[in-house]
Scaffold this motif. Structure first.
Motif, PDB file in Angstrom:
ATOM      1  N   PRO A 136      -7.222  53.871 -17.403  1.00  0.00           N
ATOM      2  CA  PRO A 136      -7.592  52.451 -17.490  1.00  0.00           C
ATOM      3  C   PRO A 136      -6.694  51.575 -16.615  1.00  0.00           C
ATOM      4  O   PRO A 136      -5.474  51.715 -16.625  1.00  0.00           O
ATOM      5  CB  PRO A 136      -7.398  52.130 -18.978  1.00  0.00           C
ATOM      6  N   GLN A 137      -7.335  50.706 -15.847  1.00  0.00           N
ATOM      7  CA  GLN A 137      -6.637  49.744 -15.010  1.00  0.00           C
ATOM      8  C   GLN A 137      -7.272  48.372 -15.225  1.00  0.00           C
ATOM      9  O   GLN A 137      -8.311  48.268 -15.880  1.00  0.00           O
ATOM     10  CB  GLN A 137      -6.723  50.169 -13.534  1.00  0.00           C
ATOM     11  N   LEU A 141     -12.147  51.609 -15.654  1.00  0.00           N
ATOM     12  CA  LEU A 141     -11.666  52.948 -15.997  1.00  0.00           C
ATOM     13  C   LEU A 141     -11.897  53.878 -14.808  1.00  0.00           C
ATOM     14  O   LEU A 141     -13.036  54.163 -14.433  1.00  0.00           O
ATOM     15  CB  LEU A 141     -12.420  53.481 -17.222  1.00  0.00           C
ATOM     16  N   GLU A 156     -15.304  54.687 -10.688  1.00  0.00           N
ATOM     17  CA  GLU A 156     -14.696  53.631 -11.497  1.00  0.00           C
ATOM     18  C   GLU A 156     -15.760  53.060 -12.434  1.00  0.00           C
ATOM     19  O   GLU A 156     -16.775  52.535 -11.984  1.00  0.00           O
ATOM     20  CB  GLU A 156     -14.128  52.511 -10.622  1.00  0.00           C
ATOM     21  N   LYS A 159     -14.987  47.942 -17.292  1.00  0.00           N
ATOM     22  CA  LYS A 159     -14.150  47.883 -18.496  1.00  0.00           C
ATOM     23  C   LYS A 159     -14.993  47.911 -19.769  1.00  0.00           C
ATOM     24  O   LYS A 159     -14.551  48.401 -20.808  1.00  0.00           O
ATOM     25  CB  LYS A 159     -13.293  46.615 -18.475  1.00  0.00           C
ATOM     26  N   MET A 162     -15.363  51.430 -21.151  1.00  0.00           N
ATOM     27  CA  MET A 162     -14.145  52.201 -21.360  1.00  0.00           C
ATOM     28  C   MET A 162     -14.028  52.721 -22.796  1.00  0.00           C
ATOM     29  O   MET A 162     -13.775  53.912 -23.033  1.00  0.00           O
ATOM     30  CB  MET A 162     -12.926  51.330 -21.024  1.00  0.00           C
ATOM     31  N   THR A 166     -13.932  56.770 -24.042  1.00  0.00           N
ATOM     32  CA  THR A 166     -12.717  57.281 -24.679  1.00  0.00           C
ATOM     33  C   THR A 166     -13.005  57.750 -26.104  1.00  0.00           C
ATOM     34  O   THR A 166     -12.551  58.808 -26.536  1.00  0.00           O
ATOM     35  CB  THR A 166     -11.627  56.195 -24.683  1.00  0.00           C
ATOM     36  N   HIS A 208      -3.318  48.744 -20.361  1.00  0.00           N
ATOM     37  CA  HIS A 208      -4.713  48.351 -20.196  1.00  0.00           C
ATOM     38  C   HIS A 208      -5.669  49.209 -21.014  1.00  0.00           C
ATOM     39  O   HIS A 208      -6.884  49.129 -20.835  1.00  0.00           O
ATOM     40  CB  HIS A 208      -5.097  48.401 -18.719  1.00  0.00           C
ATOM     41  N   GLY A 209      -5.129  50.059 -21.905  1.00  0.00           N
ATOM     42  CA  GLY A 209      -5.972  50.907 -22.729  1.00  0.00           C
ATOM     43  C   GLY A 209      -5.434  52.327 -22.790  1.00  0.00           C
ATOM     44  O   GLY A 209      -4.407  52.647 -22.184  1.00  0.00           O
ATOM     45  N   LYS A 211      -5.007  56.045 -21.893  1.00  0.00           N
ATOM     46  CA  LYS A 211      -5.253  56.995 -20.812  1.00  0.00           C
ATOM     47  C   LYS A 211      -5.541  58.358 -21.430  1.00  0.00           C
ATOM     48  O   LYS A 211      -4.850  58.790 -22.362  1.00  0.00           O
ATOM     49  CB  LYS A 211      -4.048  57.107 -19.876  1.00  0.00           C
TER      50      LYS A 211
END
Length: 502
Positions: A136-137, A141, A156, A159, A162, A166, A208-209, A211
């Motif tokens: 996550p950036q 994601l 990519e 968001k 994401m 996950t 940011h979330g 990973k």
């Protein structure tokens, strides 16, 4: 245009307007580009234009000339602009061809995320991936695949998608989807087409979330034997002599992802027998030594569970009560494990294990740092194998170039030749998905214990002196082993330099 050391140098270039092709960019590894702030730009009339932050650095210029095989034209650019240009082109040239395969549109959210993850596993297997990274950036994601030891960004996700992706992975791995503040580990067993795959899942809460990193273990892969590891005949013979001994310790060293487990499994594959009792202590168990259809006995593999007290040290103590002939300890991480391993070797067992060290001689110092006395090291260690994996050039597209004698002496001062040498560089084709490489191969450094080396260890001499003595007795270093592959046309100078230090 000016000239310094017979390499033309022009004025400063504006890299914001420069377009760089993938074929040119991969002439040098990203590590080398960042470390030396030198960026290949374009090829014209068999000359390579490169941007350098310090054009007066003749060593870097001549190394680039030797590694690529092109005459150079040098332009100057700031370190910052070179770094920004590299990042920009890496993002543009990322392998985005699979974006359509990871479509997240249509259907219920659960169905969409499930289908996307299933497709991701298929893509990973098709591309010979060892690890999948879901990172996550701020913008979204990122999906990255580690192929032949190098990470490639392939997609990519927005968001908004994401959390669903996950959560889908955490559900499959029987993890707590509500817990997002702590790291978690899990496992998934799946079948991708005709292959059974073990997936080891690790989550890590980031800014940011979460990973997610997924390690792929192909359970249907065939165990290799020592003859398939790419050792030269002399080194393989020396190593086989060591592993056939009835007692002592053999260590395999190198960083994560250097093929240590493959080598240890190859040794166990050679040693397993209905007349021996082999116990392995692993985290994780990567391959089955004995399969259901083999109808064999003689090997017991034990999965470590540190959270309930089943550590390598505890497992090693327990295994000594199981009448073992051979014990494999996945990794020596602390003094307790090392001490029990030493005692096991002293009481008549053959012990195999791994350590994280840069070279075979440095392992002696590492054992001392852990807390093992020198006399115990000298009396129990049979040999130490350091290894790395280097990428192999794609046979379908590798491109030859000649290295003149002058350049050869500059980059390989110990190589003696009176003729031009043909080397190869990556090009890229459909077969290798444009990377220029296909697969990896091991390079090795074997330190065999003998009376002279044991005497040096007893005297607590430094690793550098042990290395010098071992080289005088014929030990080939990792760098030398790698350069052998370069001169055989199997890999590149840059790949060997990226993976070894002198």
């Amino acid at each position: 245009m000016v000239s310094r050391g017979m390499i033309p140098i022009t004025t400063t270039v504006d890299l914001t307007k420069q377009k760089i092709s993938l074929e040119v960019l991969k002439l040098l590894s990203v590590d080398y580009i960042r470390r030396n702030t030198v960026l290949p730009l374009e090829i014209k009339a068999n000359k390579l234009s490169v941007a350098m932050s310090d054009p007066s650095n003749l060593k870097v210029a001549r190394d680039v000339q030797s590694m690529t095989g092109y005459e150079l034209e040098i332009v100057t650019a700031s370190s910052q602009s070179i770094g920004e240009a590299l990042d920009r082109h890496l993002k543009t040239l990322s392998a985005a061809a699979y974006c359509k395969d990871l479509d997240f549109s249509g259907g219920a959210p659960e169905t969409r995320s499930s289908q996307t993850i299933d497709r991701l596993f298929e893509i990973a297997m098709d591309r010979r991936t060892s690890d999948i990274h879901l990172e996550p950036q701020p913008s979204g994601l990122f999906v990255r695949l580690r192929i032949d030891g190098v990470l490639h960004t392939i997609h990519e996700f927005p968001k908004t998608q994401m959390a669903a992706l996950t959560s889908r992975i955490k559900i499959m791995a029987a993890m707590d989807i509500a817990e997002k503040r702590l790291p978690q580990d899990g496992q998934i067993n799946v079948q991708v087409r005709d292959k059974k795959i073990d997936l080891r899942i690790s989550t890590l809460p980031g800014k940011h979330g979460e990973k997610v990193v997924i390690r792929l273990l192909d359970k249907s892969a065939t165990l290799l034997n020592l003859g398939h590891l790419g050792m030269d005949a002399k080194l393989q013979s020396q190593f086989e002599t060591l592993v056939d001994k009835p007692q002592g310790i053999i260590l395999v060293t190198g960083p994560t992802g250097s093929g240590k487990s493959t080598t240890l499994y190859a040794v166990l594959n050679r040693l397993k027998s209905p007349f021996k009792n082999i116990i392995t202590l692993e985290d994780p168990i990567e391959f089955d030594l004995i399969t259901a259809d083999s109808h064999e006995a003689g090997a017991t593999q034990v999965q470590m569970h540190p959270k309930i007290g089943l550590t390598f040290a505890a497992g090693l103590r327990a295994s000594l009560r199981q009448d073992p002939d051979i014990i494999m300890v996945g990794e020596i991480r602390d003094q307790e494990t090392a001490e029990v391993a030493i005692k096991s070797a002293m009481t008549g067992h053959l012990v195999l294990s791994s350590l994280h060290t840069n070279s075979a001689p440095e392992t002696i110092g590492r054992l001392r740092d852990i807390g093992i006395e020198s006399y115990l090291i000298a009396s129990t260690v049979l040999g130490i194998m350091a290894q790395r994996l280097v990428r192999v050039l794609c046979k379908s597209c590798k491109s030859p170039y000649e290295l003149p004698e002058r350049a050869l002496k500059s980059i390989f001062p110990e190589r003696v030749t009176t003729a031009k040498v043909t080397l190869y560089r990556p090009k890229g084709c459909a077969e290798c998905q444009g990377s220029g490489y296909w697969g990896r191969r091991g390079i090795y450094e074997l330190l065999v214990m003998n009376e002279a080396i044991r005497e040096l260890i007893h005297r607590d001499v430094r690793s550098a002196e042990i290395k010098k003595a071992a080289q005088a007795q014929g030990m080939k270093t990792l760098r030398e082993s790698g350069l052998d592959l370069v001169f055989q046309g199997s890999t590149t100078v840059d790949e060997v330099f990226r993976n070894t230090v002198e």
